[in-house]
Motif scaffolding. Sequence first.
Motif, PDB file in Angstrom:
ATOM      1  N   SER A  65       0.822  -1.219   0.000  1.00 58.28           N
ATOM      2  CA  SER A  65       0.000   0.000   0.000  1.00 58.28           C
ATOM      3  C   SER A  65       0.855   1.267   0.000  1.00 58.28           C
ATOM      4  O   SER A  65       0.337   2.366  -0.196  1.00 58.28           O
ATOM      5  CB  SER A  65      -0.917   0.006   1.231  1.00 58.28           C
ATOM      6  OG  SER A  65      -0.155   0.121   2.425  1.00 58.28           O
ATOM      7  N   ARG A  67       3.055   3.803  -1.646  1.00 54.30           N
ATOM      8  CA  ARG A  67       3.287   4.196  -3.039  1.00 54.30           C
ATOM      9  C   ARG A  67       3.839   5.619  -3.089  1.00 54.30           C
ATOM     10  O   ARG A  67       3.652   6.394  -2.146  1.00 54.30           O
ATOM     11  CB  ARG A  67       1.977   4.140  -3.839  1.00 54.30           C
ATOM     12  CG  ARG A  67       1.310   2.769  -3.862  1.00 54.30           C
ATOM     13  CD  ARG A  67      -0.092   2.866  -4.441  1.00 54.30           C
ATOM     14  NE  ARG A  67      -0.728   1.556  -4.529  1.00 54.30           N
ATOM     15  CZ  ARG A  67      -0.686   0.786  -5.597  1.00 54.30           C
ATOM     16  NH1 ARG A  67      -0.038   1.196  -6.677  1.00 54.30           N
ATOM     17  NH2 ARG A  67      -1.278  -0.388  -5.601  1.00 54.30           N
ATOM     18  N   GLY A 112       2.718   7.746  -5.363  1.00 56.92           N
ATOM     19  CA  GLY A 112       1.665   8.557  -5.956  1.00 56.92           C
ATOM     20  C   GLY A 112       0.519   8.846  -5.010  1.00 56.92           C
ATOM     21  O   GLY A 112       0.284   8.127  -4.032  1.00 56.92           O
ATOM     22  N   ARG A 166      -3.405   9.081  -4.849  1.00 56.59           N
ATOM     23  CA  ARG A 166      -4.624   8.690  -5.557  1.00 56.59           C
ATOM     24  C   ARG A 166      -5.694   9.776  -5.402  1.00 56.59           C
ATOM     25  O   ARG A 166      -5.631  10.619  -4.501  1.00 56.59           O
ATOM     26  CB  ARG A 166      -5.139   7.358  -5.016  1.00 56.59           C
ATOM     27  CG  ARG A 166      -4.182   6.197  -5.264  1.00 56.59           C
ATOM     28  CD  ARG A 166      -4.763   4.904  -4.744  1.00 56.59           C
ATOM     29  NE  ARG A 166      -3.920   3.762  -5.075  1.00 56.59           N
ATOM     30  CZ  ARG A 166      -4.198   2.505  -4.725  1.00 56.59           C
ATOM     31  NH1 ARG A 166      -5.291   2.230  -4.031  1.00 56.59           N
ATOM     32  NH2 ARG A 166      -3.378   1.527  -5.056  1.00 56.59           N
ATOM     33  N   ASP A 167      -6.699   9.704  -6.277  1.00 50.28           N
ATOM     34  CA  ASP A 167      -7.762  10.709  -6.243  1.00 50.28           C
ATOM     35  C   ASP A 167      -8.470  10.731  -4.893  1.00 50.28           C
ATOM     36  O   ASP A 167      -8.801  11.808  -4.378  1.00 50.28           O
ATOM     37  CB  ASP A 167      -8.780  10.435  -7.360  1.00 50.28           C
ATOM     38  CG  ASP A 167      -8.213  10.719  -8.740  1.00 50.28           C
ATOM     39  OD1 ASP A 167      -7.150  11.374  -8.829  1.00 50.28           O
ATOM     40  OD2 ASP A 167      -8.818  10.274  -9.738  1.00 50.28           O
ATOM     41  N   PRO A 226       0.184  14.303  -9.111  1.00 45.21           N
ATOM     42  CA  PRO A 226       0.139  12.914  -8.671  1.00 45.21           C
ATOM     43  C   PRO A 226       1.160  12.568  -7.601  1.00 45.21           C
ATOM     44  O   PRO A 226       1.048  11.514  -6.954  1.00 45.21           O
ATOM     45  CB  PRO A 226       0.421  12.128  -9.952  1.00 45.21           C
ATOM     46  CG  PRO A 226       1.186  13.083 -10.824  1.00 45.21           C
ATOM     47  CD  PRO A 226       0.625  14.433 -10.501  1.00 45.21           C
ATOM     48  N   ASP A 227       2.162  13.432  -7.392  1.00 49.19           N
ATOM     49  CA  ASP A 227       3.183  13.133  -6.399  1.00 49.19           C
ATOM     50  C   ASP A 227       3.649  14.389  -5.654  1.00 49.19           C
ATOM     51  O   ASP A 227       4.799  14.515  -5.266  1.00 49.19           O
ATOM     52  CB  ASP A 227       4.391  12.446  -7.044  1.00 49.19           C
ATOM     53  CG  ASP A 227       5.016  13.281  -8.157  1.00 49.19           C
ATOM     54  OD1 ASP A 227       4.500  14.390  -8.426  1.00 49.19           O
ATOM     55  OD2 ASP A 227       6.008  12.824  -8.746  1.00 49.19           O
TER      56      ASP A 227
END
Length: 309
Positions: A27, A29, A31, A33-34, A74-75
């Motif tokens: 889990s 990451r 990035g 997420r929306d 995104p990051d």
Amino acid sequence: MDPYHQGSLAVQERLGVRERAEHAGRSIRPGIRDVAAAFLALQPHLVVGAADGAGRLWASLLTGAPGFVRATGPDRIAVRGGLPDGDPLTGALAADGTPVGTIALDPRTRRRMRLNGALTVTAGGFAVAAEEVFSNCPKYLQQRRPLDLVAGGPGIVRRSALLTPDQERAVRAADTFFIATTGGAGGVDASHRGGMPGFVQVLSPTELRWPDYPGNAMFLTLGNLALDERAGLLFPDWETGGLLQLSGRARTAYAADGSRSVRFRVEAAVESLHRGRLRWSAPEYSPANPAVPAHPANPGGPHRGSTTR
């Protein structure tokens, strides 16, 4: 890539949870997420952990109208505004490249999100390039409702190298605190600890101890402490909006039955009542909170969960 460094791996191996940790680690990451971006945009608080210019770790609290922290890609997240004057991390959050760990926790919904990365100073605040993003379960989170913003306040109330009697009482009464740690390779992590009042024991004006309750088996905090004992604690007073920040060193003790506790030595303390602070309702305690046994360091115990204070 394995999301864990050698400290976390050693703790996972010691406790026989590597398989669970590998699953949970998926889990983590880089990035955003929306659903995480939408969650951040609703939050009035952001906890930030970092090291000050002397190398001490602290955890600090930023407050703003929802939207003051938001995902801008995104990051990457952007934070509008900064810390109040006198906060131990004011200088660190004004320096490009500072490694930070952040946690957004919503007492209304018992949800939380952690994001770690490197800071860049911006015209209106700062941004963080996300290197690790993940959420945790609602275990040990107390539920609260926001009440009001307090306009005035004296700011920094007290600085010291040990706890005053009033601060000791506040720690014993706490059901929530945040902890900032580092794995020694430059990265910083900010995490949450919760339980019934009394779960944090005050052993002396310079020593605290708390149990490490079962969680997701990642052992990011204990893994960091295995490599670097520096830690910063943040105790919010939800009903007044006051803050107690502690910096020091922590060690983990392992019992034969697999249980753990952490012992923290206070090196510096900052108590504050800043203007613009948010007050919250009394808590609905998490049903996951274990009972706190009676102990000389917890004269009020035992306490049990699933009640409102």
